[in-house]
Design an enzyme around this catalytic site. Sequence first.
Site, short mmCIF file in Angstrom:
data_model
loop_
_atom_site.label_atom_id
_atom_site.label_comp_id
_atom_site.label_asym_id
_atom_site.label_seq_id
_atom_site.Cartn_x
_atom_site.Cartn_y
_atom_site.Cartn_z
N SER A 186 0.80 -1.22 0.00
CA SER A 186 0.00 0.00 0.00
C SER A 186 0.84 1.27 0.00
CB SER A 186 -0.97 -0.04 1.18
OG SER A 186 -0.74 0.98 2.08
N HIS A 241 -5.02 -4.95 1.06
CA HIS A 241 -5.36 -3.87 0.13
C HIS A 241 -5.86 -4.37 -1.21
CE1 HIS A 241 -3.96 -0.61 2.66
NE2 HIS A 241 -3.04 -1.46 3.08
N LYS A 255 -10.70 -2.51 5.15
CA LYS A 255 -10.28 -1.57 4.11
C LYS A 255 -11.40 -1.45 3.07
CE LYS A 255 -5.84 -1.43 5.81
NZ LYS A 255 -4.74 -2.26 6.24
C1 LIG Z 1 -4.07 -2.53 7.36
C2 LIG Z 1 -3.25 -3.73 7.19
C3 LIG Z 1 -3.26 -4.76 8.13
C4 LIG Z 1 -4.00 -4.64 9.43
O1 LIG Z 1 -5.36 -4.67 9.25
P1 LIG Z 1 -6.36 -4.00 10.31
O2 LIG Z 1 -7.65 -4.65 10.02
O3 LIG Z 1 -6.34 -2.54 10.05
O4 LIG Z 1 -5.83 -4.34 11.67
C5 LIG Z 1 -2.54 -5.89 7.85
N1 LIG Z 1 -1.81 -6.02 6.72
C6 LIG Z 1 -1.76 -5.03 5.81
C7 LIG Z 1 -0.94 -5.21 4.57
C8 LIG Z 1 -2.46 -3.86 6.02
O5 LIG Z 1 -2.39 -2.88 5.14
#
Ligand SMILES: *Cc1c(COP(=O)(O)O)cnc(C)c1O
Length: 385
Positions: A178, A206, A237
Amino acid sequence: MICAHWSQALDRLAARHLKRELRLVERHGSVIVRDGRTLVNLASNDYLGLASDQRLIAAASAALERYGVGAGASRLLAGNFSIHEELEAALAEFKRAEAALVFSSGYATNVGILMALATPRDHLYLDELVHASIHDGARLSGARVERFRHADANDLERRLRENASRGARIVVTDGVFSMDGDLAPLPDLIAVCERHDALLVVDDAHGTGVVGPAGRGTAAHFGVENRVPVQMGTLSKALGGQGGFVAGSRQLIQFLIQRARSFIYSTGIAPVLAAAALEALRIAEGEEWRRETIKRQRERLASALAAKGYEVRGELEAPMLLVMMGEAEAALELARALETAGAYAPAIRPPTVPHGTSRIRLAPIATHTAEQIEAVIAAFPEKTR
Ligand SMILES: *Cc1c(COP(=O)(O)O)cnc(C)c1O
């Protein structure tokens, strides 16, 4: 005194433009209100614009009435409701896997699965740019950890070949990175893992909902879903809610139910969130226009900003793009200029990214209008080199 250390650390961070601040915002779909001003919001991971969708709100409200607010206990005790299992069945189907397991966050998912899958006898190979939660899970597992060069299957293969240890080998990569806007070269990584009998774990936080046919993710984009044994994703997300999940074989899921500590020793994900995610999944699969809109907006931003003299990074398939600024101060200055002009896109600085590569991250969402995107472009000053 430990407090003296805290204040020194805070002063040092501030002096280097690296101190992070919490600022209050109100969100209204594609804009946020901050300090009384309405700004086009490019800082969210709500790519499909579902977090404030009325259908998710309705699904969550109905679940709230039916199940109450919290799960009340671990899923293994009294906290396993039908909505949890419905969601898991839908996620398994979405990822073309036999089964899935939901956790209360993506962070908890990564920590839980890595601690369960890797033991101190084993060897973990992490893409050097994987998410912090993977590093944390790797450390907690006690396994030997090695980082391979970003998106470099040859470097991974060399490392696997040189390692003669007898423990298991587990390779972990993000599907979409990301902070760089690129996709992992999954077909190459899979070939290497299969040659060296290594287990591949893909964190598609993502990609889920955005990348690939019907938003089924990065593995689906490459047509290799059945060759990624551990597919991790988040509900927080593109799916607009909160939570994390892993999809894979029935055996894998059964094993994780026994061993993933963040699943066992934590209250089950709130039924409200499970219901919202189930509805989000249905919408994400069905409404292709949302992915098409993101792609169009991201292309428009990339070409217009490049024409203004900016170095823009990111692949077409990824939902975000990065404007490379170098020093943290330069990135902060641009972020402030954008905010003054009505666009909210924060500076991404070390330690999230390496020193000297601070950047502005732009994440257009499906519900932005073309006018909002043009306003964002206009907010960028011409860059003089
Ligand atoms: C945001 C994210 C996480 C964590 O996810 P949450 O649900 O926000 O705790 C894990 N891995 C990646 C690659 C992320 O971008």
